[in-house]
Write a protein that holds these residues in place. Structure first.
Motif, PDB file in Angstrom:
ATOM      1  N   ALA A  59     -27.743  35.946   3.546  1.00 47.10           N
ATOM      2  CA  ALA A  59     -28.717  36.233   2.795  1.00 47.10           C
ATOM      3  C   ALA A  59     -29.800  36.703   2.923  1.00 47.10           C
ATOM      4  O   ALA A  59     -30.300  35.615   4.227  1.00 47.10           O
ATOM      5  CB  ALA A  59     -29.498  35.403   1.031  1.00 47.10           C
ATOM      6  N   THR A 102     -23.765  40.683   3.193  1.00 51.45           N
ATOM      7  CA  THR A 102     -25.515  39.849   2.823  1.00 51.45           C
ATOM      8  C   THR A 102     -26.224  40.392   1.519  1.00 51.45           C
ATOM      9  O   THR A 102     -25.611  41.355   0.664  1.00 51.45           O
ATOM     10  CB  THR A 102     -26.355  40.825   3.545  1.00 51.45           C
ATOM     11  N   GLU A 103     -26.237  39.052   0.721  1.00 54.08           N
ATOM     12  CA  GLU A 103     -26.668  39.281  -0.706  1.00 54.08           C
ATOM     13  C   GLU A 103     -28.126  39.818  -0.015  1.00 54.08           C
ATOM     14  O   GLU A 103     -28.792  39.631   0.836  1.00 54.08           O
ATOM     15  CB  GLU A 103     -27.675  38.084  -0.844  1.00 54.08           C
ATOM     16  N   ILE A 108     -26.353  43.978  -3.126  1.00 52.70           N
ATOM     17  CA  ILE A 108     -25.069  42.950  -1.852  1.00 52.70           C
ATOM     18  C   ILE A 108     -24.892  44.646  -0.617  1.00 52.70           C
ATOM     19  O   ILE A 108     -24.778  45.405  -1.212  1.00 52.70           O
ATOM     20  CB  ILE A 108     -23.762  42.431  -2.467  1.00 52.70           C
TER      21      ILE A 108
END
Length: 123
Positions: A59, A102-103, A108
């Protein structure tokens, strides 16, 4: 857990499950077999003695616009691809397949890395 966290968890589980079903042949790393007479090298995918495909969940405090708006690709984009700067021979020590989810703050990003040596035969 809020709705967004629940949605991401469901996405992660479904993605892992579907990847494990469809991409199992790539869940290895490269191995080299050497033959002396006649001299011959074979490079193949070893699924038995490998760590398998790599899946990363990360993230960052960036937006989709932060990633896509600049005229030049921002350096942070390299961080969403696990095998950035890897070369073919690295497949002997790195997984052949790497997926990184990957946030972002508002979305996303899914980075997908696969060794470019796949599909080639060497003698």
């Amino acid at each position: 857990m809020n709705d967004q966290e629940n949605t991401v968890q469901v996405l992660l589980e479904r993605l892992k499950e579907s990847l494990s079903l469809t991409l199992d042949p790539l869940a290895g790393w490269l191995a080299t077999s050497k033959q002396e007479n006649p001299p011959h090298y074979s490079i193949y995918i070893d699924n038995d003695n490998s760590p398998g495909a790599k899946f990363i969940h990360a993230a960052v405090n960036l937006t989709v616009s932060d990633m896509l708006s600049p005229v030049d690709v921002p350096l942070v984009v390299q961080s969403v691809f696990d095998h950035d700067r890897a070369i073919n021979h690295d497949g002997h020590t790195l997984s052949l397949l790497s997926i990184q989810l990957t946030e972002l703050v508002d979305g996303i990003f899914i980075g997908f890395g696969i060794s470019s040596i796949l599909g080639r035969t060497f003698s």
